[in-house]
Design a protein around this motif. Structure first.
Motif, PDB file in Angstrom:
ATOM      1  N   VAL A  55      31.656  32.093  48.343  1.00 36.09           N
ATOM      2  CA  VAL A  55      31.342  33.282  47.540  1.00 36.09           C
ATOM      3  C   VAL A  55      32.566  34.183  47.629  1.00 36.09           C
ATOM      4  O   VAL A  55      32.892  34.704  48.693  1.00 36.09           O
ATOM      5  N   ASP A  56      33.257  34.364  46.509  1.00 31.76           N
ATOM      6  CA  ASP A  56      34.520  35.111  46.503  1.00 31.76           C
ATOM      7  C   ASP A  56      34.393  36.334  45.592  1.00 31.76           C
ATOM      8  O   ASP A  56      34.670  36.268  44.402  1.00 31.76           O
ATOM      9  N   PHE A  57      33.955  37.455  46.186  1.00 29.67           N
ATOM     10  CA  PHE A  57      33.755  38.682  45.422  1.00 29.67           C
ATOM     11  C   PHE A  57      34.717  39.791  45.842  1.00 29.67           C
ATOM     12  O   PHE A  57      34.695  40.869  45.269  1.00 29.67           O
ATOM     13  N   GLY A  58      35.537  39.579  46.869  1.00 30.28           N
ATOM     14  CA  GLY A  58      36.315  40.677  47.430  1.00 30.28           C
ATOM     15  C   GLY A  58      37.810  40.489  47.334  1.00 30.28           C
ATOM     16  O   GLY A  58      38.321  39.401  47.064  1.00 30.28           O
ATOM     17  N   GLY A  59      38.531  41.602  47.572  1.00 27.94           N
ATOM     18  CA  GLY A  59      39.984  41.579  47.613  1.00 27.94           C
ATOM     19  C   GLY A  59      40.621  41.784  46.254  1.00 27.94           C
ATOM     20  O   GLY A  59      40.147  41.255  45.248  1.00 27.94           O
ATOM     21  N   THR A 113      43.875  41.936  50.641  1.00 25.75           N
ATOM     22  CA  THR A 113      44.404  40.620  50.266  1.00 25.75           C
ATOM     23  C   THR A 113      43.731  39.563  51.124  1.00 25.75           C
ATOM     24  O   THR A 113      43.683  39.696  52.356  1.00 25.75           O
ATOM     25  N   ASN A 114      43.231  38.540  50.489  1.00 25.40           N
ATOM     26  CA  ASN A 114      42.553  37.452  51.195  1.00 25.40           C
ATOM     27  C   ASN A 114      43.275  36.138  50.910  1.00 25.40           C
ATOM     28  O   ASN A 114      43.419  35.743  49.759  1.00 25.40           O
ATOM     29  N   ILE A 115      43.738  35.480  51.969  1.00 27.18           N
ATOM     30  CA  ILE A 115      44.379  34.163  51.847  1.00 27.18           C
ATOM     31  C   ILE A 115      43.644  33.207  52.786  1.00 27.18           C
ATOM     32  O   ILE A 115      43.547  33.467  53.989  1.00 27.18           O
ATOM     33  N   LEU A 116      43.127  32.123  52.247  1.00 23.05           N
ATOM     34  CA  LEU A 116      42.341  31.189  53.047  1.00 23.05           C
ATOM     35  C   LEU A 116      42.790  29.761  52.775  1.00 23.05           C
ATOM     36  O   LEU A 116      42.925  29.352  51.619  1.00 23.05           O
ATOM     37  N   SER A 117      43.005  29.005  53.843  1.00 21.21           N
ATOM     38  CA  SER A 117      43.330  27.577  53.745  1.00 21.21           C
ATOM     39  C   SER A 117      42.239  26.782  54.450  1.00 21.21           C
ATOM     40  O   SER A 117      41.818  27.139  55.553  1.00 21.21           O
ATOM     41  N   PHE A 151      44.438  42.754  55.383  1.00 14.23           N
ATOM     42  CA  PHE A 151      45.137  41.516  55.020  1.00 14.23           C
ATOM     43  C   PHE A 151      44.543  40.405  55.869  1.00 14.23           C
ATOM     44  O   PHE A 151      44.594  40.464  57.097  1.00 14.23           O
ATOM     45  N   HIS A 152      43.965  39.410  55.214  1.00 13.23           N
ATOM     46  CA  HIS A 152      43.350  38.289  55.917  1.00 13.23           C
ATOM     47  C   HIS A 152      44.081  37.005  55.569  1.00 13.23           C
ATOM     48  O   HIS A 152      44.251  36.668  54.397  1.00 13.23           O
ATOM     49  N   ASN A 153      44.532  36.281  56.590  1.00 16.50           N
ATOM     50  CA  ASN A 153      45.174  34.979  56.412  1.00 16.50           C
ATOM     51  C   ASN A 153      44.474  34.016  57.360  1.00 16.50           C
ATOM     52  O   ASN A 153      44.720  34.037  58.568  1.00 16.50           O
TER      53      ASN A 153
END
Length: 199
Positions: free
Chosen positions: A72-76, A52-56, A24-26
């Motif tokens: 580049v958003d290929f994961g999660g 789960t990837n959450i990025l602000s 879990f990445h925030n």
């Protein structure tokens, strides 16, 4: 991250998240581009499909600063990105480019907001992606021309290729304007490759 052109005229930063395990990445990236600075940010998500990837991302651009963000958003299994860009200074420039891939039952949610306050500012948002399986993608892009941003230019485009009958692409590009002397463009498209184009 705060970059001053006097100290670091050209700054490059890259972040790669490629955990092979469920995670879990925030994360939060905050950028202040001081006058005349040039910054390039590369963000690569290769997390496992159980993650789960959450990025602000929060940006403030001052006079004549230039910020380029490559995503580049290929994961999660679930990937959520929120970006706010404040083009506060005169002739500030922000370019955001991204690619994404959704497979199986992935959920991708992107929310990009840019507000132009300074004169002759320039914002460009460009995303390309593909979905297959039962993947779902939501793209929301807003460019807001505030009073006083004369001669500002804003453009946003999002294009999605559907590789299955059950994948869903939802896009909502939006332009808001409180200033007359500006130029704004927005577009979105999604569709399948025809049999003639396949080889």
């Amino acid at each position: 991250l705060c970059v001053d052109a006097c100290e670091e005229p050209n700054k490059r930063c890259s972040g790669v998240n490629c955990s092979p395990y469920p995670a879990f990445h925030n994360g939060l990236i905050r950028i202040v581009a001081k006058p005349n600075s040039k910054i390039v940010i590369n963000i690569i998500n290769l997390m496992s499909k159980e993650s789960t990837n959450i990025l602000s991302i929060d940006n403030k651009l001052e006079n004549n600063s230039k910020l380029k963000i490559n995503v580049v958003d290929f994961g999660g299994k679930t990937s959520v990105t929120n970006l706010y860009s404040n083009l506060a200074g005169k002739e500030a420039e922000n370019k955001i480019n991204g690619i994404y891939l959704g497979v199986d039952k992935d959920k991708i949610d992107m929310n990009y907001i840019a507000e132009c306050f300074g004169e002759k500012t320039n914002i460009n948002i460009d995303f390309q992606g593909a979905l297959k399986g039962e993947a779902v993608k939501h793209f929301k892009g807003t460019i807001d021309f505030k009073k006083g941003c004369k001669k500002a230019v804003g453009s946003e485009a999002e294009n999605c290729m559907l590789l299955s009958d059950t994948a869903k692409s939802i896009a909502l590009p939006m332009l808001l304007c409180s200033e007359e002397d500006v130029e704004g463009n927005h577009s979105s498209s999604s569709g399948k490759i025809g049999e003639k184009e396949l080889f």
